[in-house]
Design a protein around this motif. Structure first.
Motif, PDB file in Angstrom:
ATOM      1  N   THR A 127       0.753  10.898  -3.237  1.00  0.00           N
ATOM      2  CA  THR A 127       0.965   9.312  -3.065  1.00  0.00           C
ATOM      3  C   THR A 127       1.782   8.590  -4.002  1.00  0.00           C
ATOM      4  N   PRO A 128       3.053   8.100  -3.516  1.00  0.00           N
ATOM      5  CA  PRO A 128       4.216   7.790  -4.600  1.00  0.00           C
ATOM      6  C   PRO A 128       3.626   6.574  -5.138  1.00  0.00           C
ATOM      7  N   GLU A 129       4.124   6.369  -6.377  1.00  0.00           N
ATOM      8  CA  GLU A 129       3.566   5.115  -7.205  1.00  0.00           C
ATOM      9  C   GLU A 129       4.781   4.248  -7.133  1.00  0.00           C
ATOM     10  N   GLU A 130       5.680   4.369  -6.821  1.00  0.00           N
ATOM     11  CA  GLU A 130       6.937   3.550  -6.738  1.00  0.00           C
ATOM     12  C   GLU A 130       7.953   3.773  -5.725  1.00  0.00           C
ATOM     13  N   VAL A 131       8.576   2.947  -5.290  1.00  0.00           N
ATOM     14  CA  VAL A 131       9.905   2.906  -4.515  1.00  0.00           C
ATOM     15  C   VAL A 131      11.247   2.845  -5.206  1.00  0.00           C
ATOM     16  N   LEU A 132      12.113   3.626  -5.058  1.00  0.00           N
ATOM     17  CA  LEU A 132      13.500   3.553  -5.950  1.00  0.00           C
ATOM     18  C   LEU A 132      14.475   2.783  -5.339  1.00  0.00           C
ATOM     19  N   VAL A 133      15.231   2.007  -5.875  1.00  0.00           N
ATOM     20  CA  VAL A 133      16.222   1.479  -5.360  1.00  0.00           C
ATOM     21  C   VAL A 133      17.385   2.300  -6.010  1.00  0.00           C
ATOM     22  N   VAL A 134      18.120   3.172  -5.293  1.00  0.00           N
ATOM     23  CA  VAL A 134      18.915   4.280  -5.841  1.00  0.00           C
ATOM     24  C   VAL A 134      20.310   4.138  -5.613  1.00  0.00           C
ATOM     25  N   ARG A 135      21.187   4.138  -6.748  1.00  0.00           N
ATOM     26  CA  ARG A 135      22.595   4.018  -6.490  1.00  0.00           C
ATOM     27  C   ARG A 135      23.283   5.331  -6.318  1.00  0.00           C
ATOM     28  N   SER A 136      24.081   5.424  -5.385  1.00  0.00           N
ATOM     29  CA  SER A 136      24.723   6.579  -4.907  1.00  0.00           C
ATOM     30  C   SER A 136      26.199   6.702  -5.158  1.00  0.00           C
ATOM     31  N   ASP A 137      26.724   7.723  -5.939  1.00  0.00           N
ATOM     32  CA  ASP A 137      28.244   7.895  -6.412  1.00  0.00           C
ATOM     33  C   ASP A 137      28.467   9.311  -6.319  1.00  0.00           C
ATOM     34  N   ALA A 138      29.139   9.879  -5.279  1.00  0.00           N
ATOM     35  CA  ALA A 138      29.583  10.925  -4.700  1.00  0.00           C
ATOM     36  C   ALA A 138      30.376  11.684  -6.226  1.00  0.00           C
ATOM     37  N   ARG A 139      31.041  10.664  -6.823  1.00  0.00           N
ATOM     38  CA  ARG A 139      32.036  11.429  -7.924  1.00  0.00           C
ATOM     39  C   ARG A 139      31.165  11.522  -9.257  1.00  0.00           C
ATOM     40  N   GLU A 140      30.225  11.271  -9.364  1.00  0.00           N
ATOM     41  CA  GLU A 140      29.449  11.823 -10.496  1.00  0.00           C
ATOM     42  C   GLU A 140      28.174  12.714 -10.406  1.00  0.00           C
ATOM     43  N   ARG A 141      27.802  13.260 -11.505  1.00  0.00           N
ATOM     44  CA  ARG A 141      26.675  14.096 -11.403  1.00  0.00           C
ATOM     45  C   ARG A 141      25.710  13.733 -12.495  1.00  0.00           C
ATOM     46  N   PRO A 142      24.401  13.430 -12.280  1.00  0.00           N
ATOM     47  CA  PRO A 142      23.896  13.556 -10.922  1.00  0.00           C
ATOM     48  C   PRO A 142      24.500  12.629  -9.889  1.00  0.00           C
ATOM     49  N   ILE A 194      10.450  -0.272  -8.148  1.00  0.00           N
ATOM     50  CA  ILE A 194       9.335  -1.079  -7.516  1.00  0.00           C
ATOM     51  C   ILE A 194       8.047  -0.488  -7.284  1.00  0.00           C
ATOM     52  N   ALA A 195       7.210  -0.844  -7.833  1.00  0.00           N
ATOM     53  CA  ALA A 195       5.635  -0.298  -7.907  1.00  0.00           C
ATOM     54  C   ALA A 195       4.995  -0.585  -6.585  1.00  0.00           C
ATOM     55  N   LEU A 196       4.316   0.397  -6.199  1.00  0.00           N
ATOM     56  CA  LEU A 196       3.615   0.342  -4.911  1.00  0.00           C
ATOM     57  C   LEU A 196       1.960   0.204  -5.419  1.00  0.00           C
ATOM     58  N   GLY A 197       1.206  -0.470  -4.475  1.00  0.00           N
ATOM     59  CA  GLY A 197      -0.139  -0.633  -4.461  1.00  0.00           C
ATOM     60  C   GLY A 197      -0.794   0.737  -4.328  1.00  0.00           C
ATOM     61  N   PRO A 198      -2.092   0.851  -4.863  1.00  0.00           N
ATOM     62  CA  PRO A 198      -2.758   2.221  -4.663  1.00  0.00           C
ATOM     63  C   PRO A 198      -3.332   2.038  -3.078  1.00  0.00           C
ATOM     64  N   PRO A 199      -3.563   3.514  -2.800  1.00  0.00           N
ATOM     65  CA  PRO A 199      -4.200   3.614  -1.424  1.00  0.00           C
ATOM     66  C   PRO A 199      -5.465   3.027  -1.353  1.00  0.00           C
ATOM     67  N   PRO A 200      -6.046   2.839  -0.309  1.00  0.00           N
ATOM     68  CA  PRO A 200      -7.516   2.288  -0.297  1.00  0.00           C
ATOM     69  C   PRO A 200      -8.465   3.394  -0.808  1.00  0.00           C
ATOM     70  N   ARG A 217       0.784  -1.244  -0.071  1.00  0.00           N
ATOM     71  CA  ARG A 217      -0.075   0.097  -0.044  1.00  0.00           C
ATOM     72  C   ARG A 217       0.834   1.381   0.074  1.00  0.00           C
ATOM     73  N   ALA A 218       0.595   2.313  -0.881  1.00  0.00           N
ATOM     74  CA  ALA A 218       1.162   3.317  -1.121  1.00  0.00           C
ATOM     75  C   ALA A 218       0.543   4.367   0.061  1.00  0.00           C
ATOM     76  N   PRO A 219       1.410   5.133   0.669  1.00  0.00           N
ATOM     77  CA  PRO A 219       1.179   5.970   1.869  1.00  0.00           C
ATOM     78  C   PRO A 219       0.750   7.366   1.067  1.00  0.00           C
ATOM     79  N   THR A 220      -0.317   8.323   1.589  1.00  0.00           N
ATOM     80  CA  THR A 220      -0.366   9.734   1.001  1.00  0.00           C
ATOM     81  C   THR A 220       0.425  10.279   2.014  1.00  0.00           C
ATOM     82  N   VAL A 221       1.290  11.027   1.463  1.00  0.00           N
ATOM     83  CA  VAL A 221       2.205  11.972   2.604  1.00  0.00           C
ATOM     84  C   VAL A 221       2.379  13.274   1.970  1.00  0.00           C
ATOM     85  N   ARG A 222       2.799  14.225   2.888  1.00  0.00           N
ATOM     86  CA  ARG A 222       3.170  15.591   2.494  1.00  0.00           C
ATOM     87  C   ARG A 222       4.474  15.940   3.265  1.00  0.00           C
ATOM     88  N   ILE A 223       5.265  17.021   2.668  1.00  0.00           N
ATOM     89  CA  ILE A 223       6.217  17.419   3.477  1.00  0.00           C
ATOM     90  C   ILE A 223       5.838  18.841   4.289  1.00  0.00           C
TER      91      ILE A 223
END
Length: 179
Positions: A147-162, A170-176, A69-75
Motif C-alpha cells: 500500500t503506497p503511502e504517497e504519490v510522487l511528483v517526479v522530475r525526469s532528466d535523461a541527461r542525469e543519473r539518477p 503527496i501523502a495518501l490516506g490509509p486504506p479502509p 485513499r491509498a490502494p493496496t496493489v501488487r505487481i
C-alpha cells in the motif's frame, strides 16, 4: 522541467520482481531490448511533460491527491505495448481498483478507462521484435501486496543519473480498516 506522477514500489517488491526476471541468474530480457534500471521502476499515474510552472502543478496535484485513499496493489502478470515490456499492477479488490482509478482521474492526465497500470521493465525500437521470454517468466508472476503511502511528483532528466528525482511528495490516506 519534465514531470510525471507515480507510485514507487517498496524495495522488497522491486527485488522480488527483479528475481523473477532472472531465473537462475540469467536475465530473460533479450537484445535489442534495453532493461529499465530497477531503481527507475514505478507505476505512472500521469505524464505532465514539460511544465513551465512546476510549483503551480504540484500545488494542484497536492489539492487533488492529498489524503485520497491509498490502494493496496501488487505487481502481477506481464504484457507488451509497442516497444515496451511491462509488468502489470492490480488492486487487491474492487475498492482498490477503484482507488487506483481515482488517483489516475485526480491527476487528470490519463483517461482512467484507457489506463493500464504497469511497471515498464524494458524498451526496444518499435521496429524490432525481441524474443520475449520474459513474458513467459512473468505471465504467472504475482508479487506481494503493498500500500503506497504517497504519490510522487517526479522530475525526469535523461541527461542525469539518477534519471528521476522526487520533486514533491503527496501523502495518501490509509486504506479502509487501517489503524
Amino acid at each position: 522541467m519534465r514531470l510525471f506522477t507515480a507510485l514507487w514500489p517498496p524495495d522488497d517488491v522491486v527485488r522480488d520482481l527483479a528475481a523473477a526476471l532472472r531465473p537462475g541468474e540469467q536475465a530473460v530480457v533479450p537484445a535489442p531490448a534495453r532493461p529499465v534500471p530497477e531503481r527507475e521502476w514505478h507505476v505512472t499515474l500521469g505524464f505532465h511533460g514539460e511544465v513551465t510552472d512546476p510549483a503551480r502543478l504540484a500545488a494542484g496535484l497536492r489539492a487533488a491527491l492529498g489524503g485520497r485513499r491509498a490502494p493496496t496493489v501488487r505487481i502481477a502478470g506481464a504484457g507488451v505495448f509497442p516497444g515496451v515490456l511491462w509488468a502489470g499492477v492490480e488492486g487487491a479488490g474492487p475498492e482498490d481498483e477503484a482507488a487506483l482509478s481515482a488517483l489516475v482521474a485526480a491527476v487528470g492526465e490519463s483517461d482512467p478507462g484507457e489506463y493500464r497500470p504497469h511497471v515498464t521493465l524494458a524498451r526496444w525500437p518499435r521496429r524490432a521484435t525481441p524474443d520475449l521470454a520474459a513474458l513467459t517468466a512473468l505471465t504467472s508472476y504475482a508479487g506481494r501486496w503493498w500500500t503506497p503511502e504517497e504519490v510522487l511528483v517526479v522530475r525526469s532528466d535523461a541527461r542525469e543519473r539518477p534519471r528521476y528525482s522526487a520533486y514533491q511528495r503527496i501523502a495518501l490516506g490509509p486504506p479502509p480498516g487501517a489503524p
